[in-house]
Structures are given as structure tokens and as C-alpha cells.
Design an enzyme around this catalytic site. Sequence first.
Site, mmCIF file in Angstrom:
data_model
loop_
_atom_site.group_PDB
_atom_site.id
_atom_site.type_symbol
_atom_site.label_atom_id
_atom_site.label_comp_id
_atom_site.label_asym_id
_atom_site.label_seq_id
_atom_site.Cartn_x
_atom_site.Cartn_y
_atom_site.Cartn_z
ATOM 1 C CD GLU A 68 146.352 11.538 -119.437
ATOM 2 O OE1 GLU A 68 145.893 10.387 -119.355
ATOM 3 O OE2 GLU A 68 145.646 12.555 -119.545
ATOM 4 C CG ASP A 69 148.499 15.097 -116.672
ATOM 5 O OD1 ASP A 69 148.608 15.140 -117.914
ATOM 6 O OD2 ASP A 69 147.405 15.107 -116.093
#
Length: 186
Positions: A68-69
Site C-alpha cells: 500500500e505505501d
Amino acid sequence: MKRGEEGLLPLFDALAFSADRHRLQRRKGAAASPYINHPIEVARVLVHEGGVRDLGVLIAAVLHDTIEDTATTGEEIAERFGPDIARLVLEVTDDKSTPAAERKRRQVEHATALSPRARLVRLADKICNVRDMVADPPHGWSVERRRDYLDWTERVIAGCRGSNAGLESAYDQALLAARQVLTAAP
Ligand code: ZN
């Protein structure tokens, strides 16, 4: 190596991998602590407060924000840690290409569809985030925004109940404590 210890090797690989991928990131709080503190804390909560001994779950917890990051892909996780871990991490990964409000709505909607192992990671993640809302809230967030965040986590966790009594009660206590602090706040 004793039986049952095989998972320790990928667990420590995951810690090193995650630390490397998050190396340039800081948490949103005023303390701007290194990002890796968060996935380590999520894994710690699983072990200490959830009594979780499933090393696959702990590895997924350590890796839970890498897709996600950071630029990490599911294929990369599958290659290094196997398809089970990749699936687990993907289950708790939001689609960053969709707007934030939509992502939040989807997390609530999809909570009941999560696998039992993914629910554990989700629970521990929300425990840590709720605690952070008091201990080190995201920089610039108003009290109202923090309260809305707490309400949203409650809707997500409603879909994860019946998974782990220890984690659920830790979440309930964290939520109660955070609400008390934020209610008293001006
Ligand atoms: Zn997280």
C-alpha cells in the site's frame, strides 16, 4: 533447527525487507517516528495481546503496509515469502488508486469477507492506529477528524468480530480510552 522454528527465518527476512522498503518514511504523528515502528508494533500486539503464534500472520503483519505505501508489489512478496503471505498482505491492502473516502467505505464493506488470518492483522492494525490517535495523532488533524477516524475504525472492526477475544477487547479498551481523551478535548 527444532520443528516449528522454520518460520523464524522468513519472519526476520520480512522485518529486514519491511525496514528497507519503509526506510524513507515517517509516521504522520508529530513525533515523526520511523514508519517501521508501526508494522513492528502491529506484530507485537498480535503476539502479546492476541496470543497469536501463527508465523504467517506475523510475517504478513510486518509486511502489511509494504504494498500500500511503498513500491512493493504482490508478485514480489509472493516470490520472497510465498503466495499465502502475498494473499494475506493483499487482503489488507487498500487500492490507492481510488479516492480516500471510497477506500474507507470499501474497508467497512469488505471486513466481513476477510479471511480469519487477515482479520487478525486488521484488528491489530486498528488497535495501533486508535492508540496512536491519542499518543501521537497525525499532524494537523482536528479533534473532530480524529473522532471521525475512531468511528470509522469501529465500523471496520464490527466486521472482524468473533476472531480473537484478546484483540477485540484490546481494541474496545483502546477505543474507549481514545474517545474519553477526545471527548475531554476542546
Ligand atoms: Zn498499518
